[in-house]
Design a protein around this motif. Structure first.
Motif, short mmCIF file in Angstrom:
data_model
loop_
_atom_site.label_atom_id
_atom_site.label_comp_id
_atom_site.label_asym_id
_atom_site.label_seq_id
_atom_site.Cartn_x
_atom_site.Cartn_y
_atom_site.Cartn_z
N LYS A 100 8.29 -14.34 -2.20
CA LYS A 100 8.92 -15.54 -3.19
C LYS A 100 7.97 -15.32 -4.15
N GLU A 101 6.43 -15.29 -4.77
CA GLU A 101 5.81 -15.24 -5.34
C GLU A 101 5.76 -14.29 -6.57
N LEU A 102 5.89 -12.96 -5.26
CA LEU A 102 6.17 -11.58 -5.93
C LEU A 102 7.26 -12.11 -7.59
N LYS A 103 8.65 -12.35 -6.71
CA LYS A 103 9.60 -12.54 -7.57
C LYS A 103 9.45 -13.46 -8.64
N GLU A 104 8.47 -14.49 -8.23
CA GLU A 104 8.27 -15.89 -9.02
C GLU A 104 7.76 -15.41 -10.61
N ALA A 105 6.95 -14.14 -10.40
CA ALA A 105 6.20 -13.23 -10.99
C ALA A 105 6.43 -12.18 -12.17
N GLY A 106 7.97 -12.04 -12.01
CA GLY A 106 8.49 -10.90 -12.17
C GLY A 106 9.14 -10.01 -11.80
N ILE A 107 8.34 -9.60 -10.73
CA ILE A 107 8.82 -8.27 -9.59
C ILE A 107 10.13 -8.00 -9.26
N LEU A 108 10.86 -7.16 -9.87
CA LEU A 108 11.38 -6.54 -9.26
C LEU A 108 11.53 -6.15 -7.99
N VAL A 109 12.34 -7.15 -6.81
CA VAL A 109 11.75 -6.19 -5.22
C VAL A 109 12.37 -6.53 -4.25
N THR A 110 12.71 -5.40 -3.95
CA THR A 110 14.26 -5.43 -2.46
C THR A 110 12.91 -5.46 -0.50
N GLU A 111 13.68 -6.00 -0.37
CA GLU A 111 13.50 -5.56 1.54
C GLU A 111 14.24 -4.66 2.13
N LYS A 112 15.01 -3.89 1.20
CA LYS A 112 16.02 -2.44 1.72
C LYS A 112 15.61 -1.34 1.87
N ALA A 113 16.20 -0.64 2.69
CA ALA A 113 15.20 0.74 2.03
C ALA A 113 16.44 1.64 0.99
N GLU A 114 16.42 1.05 -0.19
CA GLU A 114 17.72 1.60 -0.86
C GLU A 114 17.03 2.12 -2.31
N ASP A 115 17.90 3.05 -2.43
CA ASP A 115 17.85 3.92 -4.03
C ASP A 115 16.90 3.32 -4.52
N HIS A 116 16.85 4.69 -5.53
CA HIS A 116 15.35 4.30 -6.95
C HIS A 116 13.73 3.07 -5.82
N VAL A 117 13.32 3.41 -4.99
CA VAL A 117 12.70 2.39 -4.94
C VAL A 117 11.36 3.39 -5.58
N ASP A 118 10.52 2.40 -5.91
CA ASP A 118 9.40 3.47 -6.91
C ASP A 118 8.20 3.38 -6.03
N CYS A 119 8.16 2.07 -4.76
CA CYS A 119 7.01 2.15 -4.41
C CYS A 119 7.32 1.55 -2.97
N VAL A 120 6.57 1.52 -1.85
CA VAL A 120 6.28 0.57 -0.26
C VAL A 120 5.03 0.04 -1.25
N LEU A 121 4.88 -1.55 -0.79
CA LEU A 121 4.16 -2.74 -0.83
C LEU A 121 4.10 -2.82 0.34
N VAL A 122 2.76 -3.01 1.01
CA VAL A 122 2.75 -3.80 2.87
C VAL A 122 1.81 -5.15 2.47
N GLY A 123 1.61 -6.41 2.93
CA GLY A 123 1.14 -7.20 2.59
C GLY A 123 1.63 -7.70 4.03
N PHE A 124 0.22 -8.49 4.35
CA PHE A 124 0.29 -9.39 5.92
C PHE A 124 1.22 -10.14 6.35
N ASP A 125 2.41 -9.32 7.26
CA ASP A 125 3.30 -9.91 7.40
C ASP A 125 3.24 -10.18 9.06
N SER A 126 3.26 -11.59 8.92
CA SER A 126 3.84 -12.36 10.47
C SER A 126 5.03 -12.49 11.10
N THR A 127 5.63 -11.80 9.81
CA THR A 127 7.08 -11.59 10.09
C THR A 127 7.66 -10.12 10.78
#
Length: 271
Positions: A100-127
């Motif tokens: 949510k914080e990334l989207k509010e900052a205007g970042i184009l986010v996906t949670e699926k392995a879609e086409d045309h992804v430029d970067c994988v960003l990993v956080g501390f993911d408790s889910t």
């Protein structure tokens, strides 16, 4: 010298608190700093919470804060992505709050392995789940996809010991996909620099306080300011003795640091 310190950059987990419990002396120390004309900053690598979440967490502890005092790994990631990945698609492995914080900052986010992804960003993911890890691997085997992590911490303090942190998750991806991430949070000096830009004080007036040598203490050293380690989280005296990251000061607890700062200013012990 401790008596010169006016601006304090505190790690949170393992330094000021564990889970939802404040350590003895934390609230008094933070209030004393603000009352005496200083400023507290909170430089956490925990990317499970947004800055708004942390303001609420501290409010529940009876501590008044502002969003500008929190320099989190998730906030640093927002700034980094805005600078280097503007308009590009980012696959994020993280909590709903982080996304949510990334989207509010205007970042184009996906949670699926879609086409045309430029970067994988990993956080501390408790889910975290296996499907997320599989999607991350699917993307990382594409060499044109970059690999970023919010922070290299291998474990996060918990009431019973520790739980896996972002660095541990990245380590799994590293040994699986053969890729090493670039970490945005501590020990990257970016987080410390963002705090120092707000106050404009001299380096001698700042102190980084944390429980982990390779992130907290290393961050202060990289930023050219003094550091203090407390032994309520990950580090212990033996690790300090053998580490390349040497803190300027070491204390068993945050209470002991509070008392030492007051003594250095010619005051009595804490309340």
């Amino acid at each position: 010298m401790l008596g010169e310190k006016k601006y304090f950059l505190f790690d949170i987990d393992g330094t000021l608190a564990v889970d939802t419990t404040l350590y003895d002396g934390t609230k008094e120390f933070l209030e004393w700093i603000e009352e005496t004309g200083g400023r507290c900053f909170y430089i956490t690598n925990n990317s499970t919470k947004s800055r708004k979440d942390y303001v609420e967490k501290f409010k529940n502890w009876g501590i008044r804060t502002e969003e500008s005092q929190f320099m989190t790994a998730s906030y640093a990631a927002c700034l980094y992505l805005k600078k280097y990945y503007e308009g590009k698609k980012i696959f994020v492995l993280g909590t709903p709050s982080f996304i949510k914080e990334l989207k509010e900052a205007g970042i184009l986010v996906t949670e699926k392995a879609e086409d045309h992804v430029d970067c994988v960003l990993v956080g501390f993911d408790s889910t975290l789940n296996y499907d997320k890890m599989t999607d991350a691997c699917r993307l990382l085997f594409q060499k044109e996809v970059d690999f970023l992590g919010t922070n290299p911490d291998l474990r996060c303090p918990a009431s019973f010991g520790f739980i896996p942190d972002c660095g541990a998750i990245c380590r799994m991806l590293e040994v699986t996909a053969g890729r090493k991430p670039y970490f945005i949070g501590k020990p990257n000096r970016l987080i410390a620099d963002l705090c120092m830009q707000q106050c404009k004080g001299s380096p001698e007036e700042y102190l980084v306080v944390g429980d982990r040598l390779y992130t907290d203490i290393a961050c202060g050293i990289e930023a050219g300011i003094e550091t203090a380690v407390v032994y309520t989280g990950e580090a212990d005296p033996e690790e300090v003795r053998t580490s390349i990251w040497k803190p300027d000061y070491a204390f068993d607890t945050i209470r002991q640091l509070y008392d030492a700062v007051r003594k250095a200013r010619g005051e009595g012990a804490g309340r």
